[in-house]
Scaffold this motif. Structure first.
Motif, PDB file in Angstrom:
ATOM      1  N   GLY B 105       0.947  -1.183   0.033  1.00 52.08           N
ATOM      2  CA  GLY B 105       0.183   0.084  -0.182  1.00 52.08           C
ATOM      3  C   GLY B 105       0.799   1.266  -0.092  1.00 52.08           C
ATOM      4  O   GLY B 105       2.064   0.980   0.056  1.00 52.08           O
ATOM      5  N   LYS B 106       0.316   2.454   0.008  1.00 56.58           N
ATOM      6  CA  LYS B 106       1.161   3.713  -0.343  1.00 56.58           C
ATOM      7  C   LYS B 106       1.491   4.257   1.077  1.00 56.58           C
ATOM      8  O   LYS B 106       2.189   5.359   1.035  1.00 56.58           O
ATOM      9  CB  LYS B 106       0.313   4.732  -1.082  1.00 56.58           C
ATOM     10  N   GLY B 107       1.186   3.699   2.049  1.00 60.81           N
ATOM     11  CA  GLY B 107       1.650   4.031   3.353  1.00 60.81           C
ATOM     12  C   GLY B 107       0.470   5.110   4.245  1.00 60.81           C
ATOM     13  O   GLY B 107       0.055   5.723   3.642  1.00 60.81           O
ATOM     14  N   THR B 108       0.815   4.994   5.465  1.00 62.26           N
ATOM     15  CA  THR B 108       0.098   5.744   6.231  1.00 62.26           C
ATOM     16  C   THR B 108       1.152   6.635   7.333  1.00 62.26           C
ATOM     17  O   THR B 108       1.644   5.809   8.120  1.00 62.26           O
ATOM     18  CB  THR B 108      -1.029   5.101   7.132  1.00 62.26           C
ATOM     19  N   ARG B 109       1.063   7.817   7.259  1.00 61.64           N
ATOM     20  CA  ARG B 109       1.875   8.534   8.436  1.00 61.64           C
ATOM     21  C   ARG B 109       1.067   8.748   9.579  1.00 61.64           C
ATOM     22  O   ARG B 109       0.359   9.482   9.633  1.00 61.64           O
ATOM     23  CB  ARG B 109       2.331  10.027   7.794  1.00 61.64           C
ATOM     24  N   LEU B 110       1.459   8.107  10.692  1.00 62.02           N
ATOM     25  CA  LEU B 110       0.964   8.347  11.844  1.00 62.02           C
ATOM     26  C   LEU B 110       1.766   9.020  12.918  1.00 62.02           C
ATOM     27  O   LEU B 110       3.235   8.943  12.811  1.00 62.02           O
ATOM     28  CB  LEU B 110       0.910   6.858  12.674  1.00 62.02           C
ATOM     29  N   SER B 111       1.155  10.021  13.326  1.00 59.27           N
ATOM     30  CA  SER B 111       1.795  10.850  14.437  1.00 59.27           C
ATOM     31  C   SER B 111       1.094  10.846  15.737  1.00 59.27           C
ATOM     32  O   SER B 111      -0.252  11.015  15.905  1.00 59.27           O
ATOM     33  CB  SER B 111       1.622  12.483  13.835  1.00 59.27           C
ATOM     34  N   VAL B 112       1.785  10.663  16.704  1.00 61.35           N
ATOM     35  CA  VAL B 112       1.283  10.577  18.237  1.00 61.35           C
ATOM     36  C   VAL B 112       1.614  11.766  19.087  1.00 61.35           C
ATOM     37  O   VAL B 112       2.777  12.134  19.006  1.00 61.35           O
ATOM     38  CB  VAL B 112       1.519   9.424  18.623  1.00 61.35           C
ATOM     39  N   ILE B 113       0.778  12.488  19.261  1.00 61.60           N
ATOM     40  CA  ILE B 113       0.945  14.066  19.807  1.00 61.60           C
ATOM     41  C   ILE B 113       0.964  13.774  21.563  1.00 61.60           C
ATOM     42  O   ILE B 113       0.035  13.129  22.001  1.00 61.60           O
ATOM     43  CB  ILE B 113      -0.290  14.763  19.537  1.00 61.60           C
ATOM     44  N   ALA B 114       2.060  14.130  22.176  1.00 62.24           N
ATOM     45  CA  ALA B 114       2.309  13.861  23.523  1.00 62.24           C
ATOM     46  C   ALA B 114       1.283  14.894  24.470  1.00 62.24           C
ATOM     47  O   ALA B 114       1.126  15.967  23.807  1.00 62.24           O
ATOM     48  CB  ALA B 114       3.683  13.977  23.749  1.00 62.24           C
TER      49      ALA B 114
END
Lengths: 113, 114
Positions: B105-114
């Motif tokens: 797949g083309k990818g998922t950018r996951l950002s976890v915000i503290a």
């Protein structure tokens, strides 16, 4: 056990120059692959090999050539580099083409001016 | 040939919340579905995989579910932490396509915000 290694790590070319990227694996894997990854993009398969002496085209093979003269090495060649080939190149290997993990190398960052 | 669609392309969650990434595939004969994690500037690495004879697999905070009838599979990350921030790729192996490699797949950018 180094896994999958790539040479060089970085390279800057001028348009029209040629170069070869080397991938080596010490896991006795049959399958090897070359991908390119453009900024913010996914992995696109360039060429792959299912064993020593074999090569096959992937999704984006134009402008690239490959060779697998030895089982542990997979070479990616650019005969006449173009700015559109600026990318990060990843090599990978796997035990077979079936349901097996692909192990990736650290990548080569190539810039074509 | 096999086609893998991945959603969403970007995902932001608060630390401690759950994250879910979904993929659909087109080849009903595909039988192997791995997930790779790529941290910034690093190589992709396998984090979990599932084969077509099981519906769910868990490994600590991550789990993958597979629905063969609907031809989709999902990655679930619970109690997200900042170190989960990365690009995640799903893939499918098309068993009836001879030596054809994994389709990503083309990818998922996951950002976890503290």
């Amino acid at each position: 056990n180094a896994g999958v290694t790539q040479t060089p790590k970085f390279r800057v070319l001028k348009t029209g120059q040629s170069m070869t990227l080397l991938c080596a694996q010490d896991m006795n894997h049959e399958y090897m692959y070359w991908y390119r990854q453009d900024p913010g993009m996914g992995l696109r398969l360039i060429h792959y090999s299912v064993g020593e002496g074999t090569t096959a085209k992937g999704e984006v093979p134009d402008g690239y050539n490959v060779s697998r003269l030895k089982k542990q090495n997979f070479l990616l060649g650019l005969e006449s580099a173009a700015p559109s080939q600026t990318s990060v190149y990843f090599c990978a290997s796997s035990y077979s083409g079936e349901a097996n993990e692909q192990f990736f190398g650290p990548g080569t960052r190539l810039t074509v001016l | 040939g096999e086609n893998v669609e991945q959603h969403p392309s970007t995902l932001s969650v608060q630390e401690g919340d759950s994250a879910v990434i979904k993929c659909t595939y087109s080849d009903s004969a595909s039988n192997y579905f791995p997930w790779y994690k790529q941290e910034l500037g690093k190589r992709p690495q396998l984090i979990i995989d599932i084969r077509s004879n099981v519906g769910e697999k868990k490994d600590q905070r991550i789990a993958v579910t597979l629905n063969k009838t609907a031809k989709h599979f999902s990655l679930h990350i619970t109690e997200t932490q900042p170190e989960d921030s990365a690009v995640y790729f799903c893939a499918a192996y098309p068993t009836l396509s001879g030596n054809t490699p994994l389709v990503f797949g083309k990818g998922t950018r996951l950002s976890v915000i503290a």
